[in-house]
Structure formats: C-alpha cells, structure tokens
Design a protein around this motif. Sequence first.
Motif, PDB file in Angstrom:
ATOM      1  N   LEU A  50      46.070  47.427  38.088  1.00  0.00           N
ATOM      2  CA  LEU A  50      44.796  47.306  38.781  1.00  0.00           C
ATOM      3  C   LEU A  50      43.615  47.704  37.906  1.00  0.00           C
ATOM      4  N   ASP A  51      43.840  48.548  36.916  1.00  0.00           N
ATOM      5  CA  ASP A  51      42.722  48.980  36.082  1.00  0.00           C
ATOM      6  C   ASP A  51      42.497  48.072  34.874  1.00  0.00           C
ATOM      7  N   LYS A  52      43.368  47.068  34.705  1.00  0.00           N
ATOM      8  CA  LYS A  52      43.189  46.140  33.587  1.00  0.00           C
ATOM      9  C   LYS A  52      42.551  44.827  34.020  1.00  0.00           C
ATOM     10  N   VAL A  53      42.542  44.592  35.336  1.00  0.00           N
ATOM     11  CA  VAL A  53      41.930  43.383  35.883  1.00  0.00           C
ATOM     12  C   VAL A  53      41.052  43.781  37.061  1.00  0.00           C
ATOM     13  N   SER A  54      39.802  43.343  37.036  1.00  0.00           N
ATOM     14  CA  SER A  54      38.904  43.603  38.160  1.00  0.00           C
ATOM     15  C   SER A  54      38.915  42.394  39.088  1.00  0.00           C
ATOM     16  N   VAL A  55      39.065  42.631  40.377  1.00  0.00           N
ATOM     17  CA  VAL A  55      39.095  41.554  41.363  1.00  0.00           C
ATOM     18  C   VAL A  55      38.171  41.914  42.526  1.00  0.00           C
ATOM     19  N   LYS A  56      37.226  41.055  42.790  1.00  0.00           N
ATOM     20  CA  LYS A  56      36.317  41.267  43.920  1.00  0.00           C
ATOM     21  C   LYS A  56      36.280  40.008  44.771  1.00  0.00           C
ATOM     22  N   MET A  57      35.812  40.149  45.989  1.00  0.00           N
ATOM     23  CA  MET A  57      35.730  39.006  46.882  1.00  0.00           C
ATOM     24  C   MET A  57      34.304  38.847  47.402  1.00  0.00           C
ATOM     25  N   TYR A  58      33.998  37.638  47.786  1.00  0.00           N
ATOM     26  CA  TYR A  58      32.733  37.376  48.445  1.00  0.00           C
ATOM     27  C   TYR A  58      32.910  36.190  49.365  1.00  0.00           C
ATOM     28  N   GLN A  59      32.022  36.076  50.349  1.00  0.00           N
ATOM     29  CA  GLN A  59      32.112  35.004  51.310  1.00  0.00           C
ATOM     30  C   GLN A  59      31.123  33.904  50.958  1.00  0.00           C
ATOM     31  N   ASP A  60      31.599  32.672  50.930  1.00  0.00           N
ATOM     32  CA  ASP A  60      30.746  31.517  50.701  1.00  0.00           C
ATOM     33  C   ASP A  60      30.153  31.101  52.039  1.00  0.00           C
ATOM     34  N   ALA A 120      44.780  61.322  45.687  1.00  0.00           N
ATOM     35  CA  ALA A 120      45.442  62.443  46.354  1.00  0.00           C
ATOM     36  C   ALA A 120      46.038  63.300  45.250  1.00  0.00           C
ATOM     37  N   GLU A 121      46.511  64.469  45.596  1.00  0.00           N
ATOM     38  CA  GLU A 121      47.019  65.390  44.576  1.00  0.00           C
ATOM     39  C   GLU A 121      48.124  64.732  43.752  1.00  0.00           C
ATOM     40  N   GLY A 122      47.852  64.582  42.457  1.00  0.00           N
ATOM     41  CA  GLY A 122      48.851  64.040  41.551  1.00  0.00           C
ATOM     42  C   GLY A 122      49.033  62.543  41.626  1.00  0.00           C
ATOM     43  N   LYS A 123      48.109  61.827  42.283  1.00  0.00           N
ATOM     44  CA  LYS A 123      48.265  60.382  42.441  1.00  0.00           C
ATOM     45  C   LYS A 123      46.904  59.697  42.309  1.00  0.00           C
ATOM     46  N   THR A 124      46.823  58.697  41.427  1.00  0.00           N
ATOM     47  CA  THR A 124      45.580  57.956  41.236  1.00  0.00           C
ATOM     48  C   THR A 124      45.428  56.895  42.314  1.00  0.00           C
ATOM     49  N   TYR A 125      44.213  56.316  42.369  1.00  0.00           N
ATOM     50  CA  TYR A 125      43.981  55.228  43.322  1.00  0.00           C
ATOM     51  C   TYR A 125      44.903  54.051  43.027  1.00  0.00           C
ATOM     52  N   GLU A 126      45.105  53.756  41.751  1.00  0.00           N
ATOM     53  CA  GLU A 126      45.992  52.653  41.398  1.00  0.00           C
ATOM     54  C   GLU A 126      47.407  52.927  41.896  1.00  0.00           C
ATOM     55  N   GLU A 127      47.911  54.116  41.652  1.00  0.00           N
ATOM     56  CA  GLU A 127      49.260  54.466  42.087  1.00  0.00           C
ATOM     57  C   GLU A 127      49.379  54.432  43.605  1.00  0.00           C
ATOM     58  N   SER A 128      48.353  54.905  44.285  1.00  0.00           N
ATOM     59  CA  SER A 128      48.374  54.954  45.742  1.00  0.00           C
ATOM     60  C   SER A 128      48.361  53.556  46.356  1.00  0.00           C
ATOM     61  N   VAL A 129      47.464  52.692  45.874  1.00  0.00           N
ATOM     62  CA  VAL A 129      47.356  51.336  46.419  1.00  0.00           C
ATOM     63  C   VAL A 129      48.606  50.519  46.099  1.00  0.00           C
ATOM     64  N   LYS A 130      49.123  50.654  44.880  1.00  0.00           N
ATOM     65  CA  LYS A 130      50.325  49.917  44.515  1.00  0.00           C
ATOM     66  C   LYS A 130      51.541  50.412  45.309  1.00  0.00           C
ATOM     67  N   GLU A 131      51.626  51.698  45.529  1.00  0.00           N
ATOM     68  CA  GLU A 131      52.734  52.253  46.303  1.00  0.00           C
ATOM     69  C   GLU A 131      52.718  51.692  47.724  1.00  0.00           C
ATOM     70  N   THR A 132      51.526  51.657  48.329  1.00  0.00           N
ATOM     71  CA  THR A 132      51.397  51.117  49.684  1.00  0.00           C
ATOM     72  C   THR A 132      51.729  49.630  49.708  1.00  0.00           C
ATOM     73  N   ALA A 133      51.251  48.890  48.709  1.00  0.00           N
ATOM     74  CA  ALA A 133      51.520  47.451  48.643  1.00  0.00           C
ATOM     75  C   ALA A 133      53.021  47.186  48.534  1.00  0.00           C
ATOM     76  N   LEU A 134      53.712  47.949  47.691  1.00  0.00           N
ATOM     77  CA  LEU A 134      55.147  47.756  47.523  1.00  0.00           C
ATOM     78  C   LEU A 134      55.902  48.093  48.810  1.00  0.00           C
ATOM     79  N   GLU A 135      55.485  49.159  49.480  1.00  0.00           N
ATOM     80  CA  GLU A 135      56.116  49.527  50.749  1.00  0.00           C
ATOM     81  C   GLU A 135      55.925  48.420  51.778  1.00  0.00           C
TER      82      GLU A 135
END
Length: 340
Positions: A324-334, A72-87
């Motif tokens: 979030l940009d220093k560690v990549s985390v993905k999921m998969y189903q076994d 979003a304007e002036g906000k990266t994906y990392e900032e946006s996701v972390k902001e939502t997580a903290l809220e």
Amino acid sequence: MKRRISGILALLMTTTLLTGCGSLKDDDTIVTVDSHTVTAGVANFYTRFNQAEYETYYSAYLGEDFWGNEAAEGKTYEESVKETALEQLEEMAILQDHMKDYKVEVTEEEEAAITKTAKAFIENNDEKTIETVSGTKANVEEVLKLMTVQKKMKDAIGAEVSTEVSDEEAAQKQMDYVSFLYKEQDESGAQVDVTDEAKKAEIKKSAEDFANGVASAPDFKAYATEQGQEPVSTTFDKDSTSLTAQFLEAADQLAEGATSGVIETDNGCYVAKVNSYLDREATDAKKEQIVTERQNEHYTETVAKWLKEADVKVNKGNWKKVSLDKVSVKMYQDSQAETE
C-alpha cells in the motif's frame, strides 16, 4: 455493504506508482480456503478498493503518507488494512461452501447488475489504473459476487437468531438534566478545567441553588430555562456510555418522576429529573439494536467456527507484493457517471 457494491459503478481511480514493487500475476494464489482459491487479481482489486477509500477520505486527517504510521500498538496502517482485507477475503471464500445450506444464490438480476457495474468500472478508468489495481472485468465481477454473497449470507445466518426482546430487557428511561461543569474559559476563549477549589465551590453552590428551586417547580425544563440554564433531554439505561459514569449511576437510582439533589462527579455537578422508566420510542430502537447485535455476534461466531475447521493457506510471498505504501490509489466521482 450495498452502498459499497453500488459505489463501484461510478468509481474512478487515480493511481501513482511511488516505488518499484514485486510483479504479481492475476492468477497467482493469495489464499486458499478448502477448495476455494482467492487469486492475486481478486485480492489486489479488493485491497486497492479499500486503500482508495482510506486515501480519499482519511488522508486529510492522517496525512498524505500515512501507511507506515502506527495505527495501533505495534501495527502500521498498511499492516492493519491488509490484515482486515485478508480476513474479509478468507471470510468471503468460506461463505461459498455454505451457500446451499442457506439456499443462498446470486440471482440473474444480481448477475446482470454485477456485469453492468464491472463494465462501467472498465469504461470509467484508464488502462494504467486498471492494470495497477487488477481491475479487469473478471476480477471486478468476482469481487462483486463475493461481496454480494457475503451480504446475503450475513442476512441468512442472522435470521437464525430470535428477534424477541422484552420491554424489560430493552427499557430506556427518559430524563431531563442540567449540568454545572468544572470548566471555565481561558484568555483565548478555550474551555479549560477549573482547578481552583474556591471556584469549584462557587459552581457547586450554583448547582445547589438550582436544585433547591427546581425541587418544587412543576416543569423542570421550563424552570431551568427561566434560570438561564440549558436543560438536556436524554434517554438512558444502566449501560449507557454517553453519560459520565458517576452521574449515570446516580440517575439510574432515581424513582420515576423524582428530581435529584446535586449529583457531584469529578467533572462537575448535575441535577436531573427522571420523567419515565420506559420511553417507548427509545426502547423500541434499543430492541432493534439488541437484535442487530445478536445477529452480528451469531454471524461472527458461525464464520469463525467454519474457518477454524477449514484448511486455510496464505501465500505470504505473493501477499507481500500487495504494497500500500508503494502505490497510491484514490477515487473520485465523475459527475457524468451513472450511479445507483
């Protein structure tokens, strides 16, 4: 919410350390809300779970390395996701203080399910992944408890609002219509806007001919089909967003059972017939939507009030270490893993 909670049961994560990041101890503090402390371990696991959803399901659209991109304007994906997580973490923390007010508790059955889920997560992931995402049994269980309480509190708070909605408030009209859009195919077969005024006039003339013919037809849809048109059936009210505003405004003025003339808009022409001022099925669905909106609004306002009155302190230094940009985390189903 229930789907997200049960989804952890068979969740496997793959993690990749992209660059070095600051050390973070499980019992470090991320945020305190009155007497409740959210530890780094809990905050990291909850945030990594959200991160994994993004990297697994959205990277195909956003690219593999998208966390630094602008969301979003002036906000990266990392900032946006972390902001939502903290809220969300602050919200889940404050809800603990008001559980007794709503007679909300985590039942023995829910406790057992939480323990089972945490155990399955530990069994399904290797030590490196568990360490990277702070996925210890205690952290997973705490996150699951917070999410469980959040869901139950949301239901309890939402139950305070009225579920009475009149037909008048929710009324959905039903109509059939045919569109004659100012569109044409270019050489590649793609749909493009018609800019030539002569061509627009031809399209409008087709709409006028159809309107003249359907005016005396006993069945709007049957006549449209006979004329090679594709009639659309829809329900609507004055606030619908699925229809062009100019068309919606004109259609909403039609009497029940009336057929319009040509309704010209910026993107083309429409001819419509309003069959009913109250479609029962659509109106009942709208009532449910209105109640849900009331409940969500009341819940949001209630939690916002509590947080405004609470003593909320964020340890920005510790929170910054959850990168979030220093560690990549993905999921998969076994395919062999147990699911609910």
